[in-house]
Scaffold this active site. Sequence first.
Site, PDB file in Angstrom:
ATOM      1  NE  ARG A  48      14.025  22.480   2.316  1.00 31.54           N
ATOM      2  CZ  ARG A  48      14.793  23.067   1.392  1.00 31.54           C
ATOM      3  NH1 ARG A  48      15.102  22.420   0.296  1.00 31.54           N
ATOM      4  NH2 ARG A  48      15.239  24.287   1.556  1.00 31.54           N
ATOM      5  CE1 TYR A 100      -4.703   3.653  -0.486  1.00 33.24           C
ATOM      6  CE2 TYR A 100      -2.985   5.197  -1.098  1.00 33.24           C
ATOM      7  CZ  TYR A 100      -4.042   4.839  -0.285  1.00 33.24           C
ATOM      8  OH  TYR A 100      -4.422   5.672   0.735  1.00 33.24           O
ATOM      9  CG  ASP A 172       2.660   0.217  -3.836  1.00 33.78           C
ATOM     10  OD1 ASP A 172       3.136  -0.317  -2.812  1.00 33.78           O
ATOM     11  OD2 ASP A 172       1.798   1.118  -3.781  1.00 33.78           O
ATOM     12  CE  LYS A 197      -0.462   1.949   4.353  1.00 30.87           C
ATOM     13  NZ  LYS A 197      -1.440   2.856   4.917  1.00 30.87           N
TER      14      LYS A 197
HETATM   15  N1  PLP Z   1       0.613   1.956  -1.542  1.00 24.40           N
HETATM   16  C1  PLP Z   1      -0.307   1.151  -1.009  1.00 24.40           C
HETATM   17  C2  PLP Z   1      -0.489  -0.229  -1.564  1.00 24.40           C
HETATM   18  C3  PLP Z   1      -1.082   1.578   0.076  1.00 24.40           C
HETATM   19  O1  PLP Z   1      -2.010   0.754   0.600  1.00 24.40           O
HETATM   20  C4  PLP Z   1      -0.901   2.892   0.576  1.00 24.40           C
HETATM   21  C5  PLP Z   1      -1.700   3.401   1.713  1.00 24.40           C
HETATM   22  O2  PLP Z   1      -2.607   2.756   2.174  1.00 24.40           O
HETATM   23  C6  PLP Z   1       0.071   3.700  -0.024  1.00 24.40           C
HETATM   24  C7  PLP Z   1       0.828   3.200  -1.077  1.00 24.40           C
HETATM   25  C8  PLP Z   1       0.280   5.116   0.425  1.00 24.40           C
HETATM   26  O3  PLP Z   1       0.997   5.150   1.615  1.00 24.40           O
HETATM   27  P1  PLP Z   1       0.889   6.330   2.699  1.00 24.40           P
HETATM   28  O4  PLP Z   1      -0.468   6.232   3.310  1.00 24.40           O
HETATM   29  O5  PLP Z   1       2.034   6.073   3.611  1.00 24.40           O
HETATM   30  O6  PLP Z   1       1.033   7.627   1.949  1.00 24.40           O
END
Ligand code: PLP
Length: 374
Positions: A48, A100, A172, A197
């Site tokens: 961890r 998001y 992001d 992704k």
């Molecule tokens: N940021 C964006 C632009 C996303 O589309 C997503 C998820 O779809 C995330 C962050 C969050 O990622 P996770 O699903 O791996 O927690």
Amino acid sequence: MPRIETLAARAGSRPDPTSGALSVPLQLATTFEHTPDGQLPQGWLYQRYDNPTQHETEQALAALDGAARALLFPTGMAAGATALQALPAGSHVVLCDDSYFSFRALAAQQFPRWGLTWSLADFSDPDAVRAALRPETRLLWAETPSNPLLKVCDIAALADVAHAAGAQLLVDGTFAPPVLQQPLALGADIVLHSATKYLGGHGDVMGGVLAFREDGAHAADCHGLRLLAGATASPFAAWMILRGVRTLPARMAWHCANAKQLALALHAHPRVARVHYPGLPDHPQHAVAAAQMRDFGGMLSFEVDGGETAALAVAGRLRLFTNATSLGSTESLVEHRASIEGPASTTPRGLLRLSVGLEHAQDLLDDLAQALDA
Ligand code: PLP
């Protein structure tokens, strides 16, 4: 410094000193031998805290983003939540209005408990972001291109806005992984990726990344919080992400080429009211995107003439595109985001989001045509 294709293709591929293997060994141990007085001969104590496979992946991710340090998390949300929780209580955060939707939900539901305040601003307009600043603003939270409207913000301009206010800029970059965009080189302080992704790339692993321009106090706080809150990625997830990274530039080139063809075809289609894709010359921030991105990505969204009913009918007729959430995998996906985001959704009701995969473009074009023309 080798170019990003070379960095990616060779990520973790130096010969392993114990076996000569060209693939990083997957180290699953939860604990490591230490001396009686707690010295760590190999540097490792407990999975961890830090572990060799995660460390190897973080080194590769830091190199791709040009970061001084990268931290891996079990999900993109865990990465983002850690960056936010590490802020001093009393901080104000300005979030991009099309970030998001789960981050906006996190702000609404959890920020009061964490002693944080927040507001939304249109990040495609630096003046609107400047107007949202407060004396206690510590973080600007950009997402570019944004999910699901593919809004683009000027990273360098926003970095100036943030720094003039004594705040940090987080980007992001989930829709535009390092091969397409280098936010840290443009002045951003932190890049966030959902490694679930494009970095993983095959729809079979979850992960999140924070990449820091400086290995300073905020990075150390995030690392300390990850350690105590237990938000460490599993070694297997770290290994899968490292494996995905090795083909990232090659996959992105194909994703981008396919998405471009689809965006053009949708743009010309009489039943499509609007296409959101930064690679189209009539995208409102096309010039900014062209200046700060190497290519425009594999994500796009479009609005069907006839609103929600028509959009749902099109989504239902698609055969090759699967109705599913998430993005960045080899297979193409479609999603009616307003249905998934629920009652608080601000996404246009007639909008469908496409994650354009690695199939042959003509097969994807044929599928869209039969679904729209029916
Ligand atoms: N940021 C964006 C632009 C996303 O589309 C997503 C998820 O779809 C995330 C962050 C969050 O990622 P996770 O699903 O791996 O927690």
